[in-house]
Structures are given as C-alpha cells and as structure tokens.
Design a protein around this motif. Structure first.
Motif, PDB file in Angstrom:
ATOM      1  N   ARG A  37      35.617  43.575  35.291  1.00 22.04           N
ATOM      2  CA  ARG A  37      35.341  42.324  34.582  1.00 22.04           C
ATOM      3  C   ARG A  37      36.369  41.246  34.974  1.00 22.04           C
ATOM      4  NH1 ARG A  37      33.722  45.927  30.536  1.00 22.04           N
ATOM      5  NH2 ARG A  37      35.782  45.971  29.572  1.00 22.04           N
ATOM      6  N   ALA A  38      37.645  41.655  35.123  1.00 25.43           N
ATOM      7  CA  ALA A  38      38.688  40.706  35.521  1.00 25.43           C
ATOM      8  C   ALA A  38      38.403  40.132  36.910  1.00 25.43           C
ATOM      9  CB  ALA A  38      40.062  41.377  35.492  1.00 25.43           C
ATOM     10  N   LEU A  39      37.927  40.961  37.817  1.00 27.98           N
ATOM     11  CA  LEU A  39      37.579  40.476  39.159  1.00 27.98           C
ATOM     12  C   LEU A  39      36.450  39.445  39.072  1.00 27.98           C
ATOM     13  CD1 LEU A  39      37.706  43.725  41.321  1.00 27.98           C
ATOM     14  CD2 LEU A  39      39.542  42.099  40.819  1.00 27.98           C
ATOM     15  N   GLY A  40      35.519  39.676  38.162  1.00 31.60           N
ATOM     16  CA  GLY A  40      34.447  38.712  37.946  1.00 31.60           C
ATOM     17  C   GLY A  40      34.961  37.418  37.343  1.00 31.60           C
ATOM     18  N   ALA A  68      41.216  44.589  46.360  1.00 32.95           N
ATOM     19  CA  ALA A  68      41.945  43.972  45.244  1.00 32.95           C
ATOM     20  C   ALA A  68      42.741  45.036  44.494  1.00 32.95           C
ATOM     21  CB  ALA A  68      40.990  43.245  44.319  1.00 32.95           C
ATOM     22  N   ARG A  69      42.119  46.182  44.274  1.00 32.53           N
ATOM     23  CA  ARG A  69      42.800  47.275  43.566  1.00 32.53           C
ATOM     24  C   ARG A  69      44.041  47.710  44.336  1.00 32.53           C
ATOM     25  NH1 ARG A  69      41.988  52.440  40.807  1.00 32.53           N
ATOM     26  NH2 ARG A  69      44.153  52.865  40.305  1.00 32.53           N
ATOM     27  N   GLY A  75      51.552  45.937  42.991  1.00 34.03           N
ATOM     28  CA  GLY A  75      52.300  45.051  42.116  1.00 34.03           C
ATOM     29  C   GLY A  75      51.860  43.607  42.108  1.00 34.03           C
ATOM     30  N   THR A  76      50.814  43.277  42.838  1.00 34.50           N
ATOM     31  CA  THR A  76      50.308  41.907  42.862  1.00 34.50           C
ATOM     32  C   THR A  76      49.502  41.646  41.601  1.00 34.50           C
ATOM     33  OG1 THR A  76      50.130  42.075  45.266  1.00 34.50           O
ATOM     34  CG2 THR A  76      48.939  40.267  44.226  1.00 34.50           C
ATOM     35  N   ALA A  81      45.794  38.704  43.595  1.00 34.81           N
ATOM     36  CA  ALA A  81      45.070  39.653  44.442  1.00 34.81           C
ATOM     37  C   ALA A  81      43.684  39.119  44.774  1.00 34.81           C
ATOM     38  CB  ALA A  81      44.981  41.014  43.765  1.00 34.81           C
ATOM     39  N   CYS A  82      43.022  38.556  43.786  1.00 34.19           N
ATOM     40  CA  CYS A  82      41.685  37.998  44.018  1.00 34.19           C
ATOM     41  C   CYS A  82      41.748  36.865  45.030  1.00 34.19           C
ATOM     42  CB  CYS A  82      41.077  37.515  42.705  1.00 34.19           C
ATOM     43  SG  CYS A  82      40.629  38.866  41.587  1.00 34.19           S
ATOM     44  N   ARG A  83      42.729  36.001  44.891  1.00 35.00           N
ATOM     45  CA  ARG A  83      42.862  34.872  45.818  1.00 35.00           C
ATOM     46  C   ARG A  83      43.151  35.370  47.234  1.00 35.00           C
ATOM     47  NH1 ARG A  83      40.733  30.736  47.442  1.00 35.00           N
ATOM     48  NH2 ARG A  83      42.081  29.129  48.245  1.00 35.00           N
TER      49      ARG A  83
END
Length: 114
Positions: A37-40, A68-69, A75-76, A81-83
């Motif tokens: 959900r956070a990635l979304g 991303a994971r 530690g990102t 991470a998404c960016r």
C-alpha cells in the motif's frame, strides 16, 4: 508506472497481467500488505482492481516492488526507495530509446551509402 507491453500475449505470459492478489504478492516479496500500500501511496506501482475492488499485481509490478524492498532493507526510507526505483526505470527506458535511435541512424546511413 506505465505498462511496457506493446504486443498482445496470453495472460500467463504477460508480465503486465494482474495475476496476484495483495496477500500473495506480499507473501512472494516477504513483505506486508502495508508495504505494498505504501508503494502505491508513493506512486511506484498502481495495482489494478478486481471487480470486487481488490488490488491485483502483475509480475512487472512485483519486480519493481522487490527492488524497492531491497533498498528499504538496506535502510533507505520507503519514499526515497520509490523515487530511486522510478528514476532507475526512467533511465533504463531512456537508454533503450537511445539505442533504438542509434540503430535507426546506422540503418539510414547504410541505406544512403548503398
């Protein structure tokens, strides 16, 4: 993120086919549904919705989520991470397009000298 498919393929062979439920996708990634959900929320992946409104993920989206994971595990922060993953994907696409243009120029030069 945009879909990369340009040719019709069978759903089982299609990297963009939304075959996985949120629970299955989270299990495959070793993550939680909250992570997906956070990635979304950060617009890294936008799952399609089933007729019942449930999120469905494709193999391509799972590869993006796995990257991303990996960054988050190092530690990102999730947002960063998404960016990073979005920028990596954009860079890969730009490099692919540049290679196509180089090939087109080579072909045009070969035709003009023939």
């Amino acid at each position: 993120m945009p879909s990369r498919s340009t040719r019709p393929v069978a759903p089982l062979d299609d990297d963009d086919y939304p075959a996985y439920t949120m629970g299955r996708a989270a299990e495959m990634l070793g993550a939680t549904p909250a992570f997906l959900r956070a990635l979304g929320e950060h617009r890294l992946i936008t799952p399609l919705r089933s007729e019942g409104g449930h999120r469905r993920y494709s193999r391509y989206q799972l590869r993006i989520a796995a990257r991303a994971r990996e960054l988050v595990d190092q530690g990102t922060p999730v947002e960063a991470a998404c960016r990073i993953v979005i920028l990596e994907d954009q860079l890969e696409e730009a490099q692919r397009m540049n290679e196509e243009l180089r090939n087109q120029r080579r072909t045009a030069q070969q035709r003009s000298t023939a």
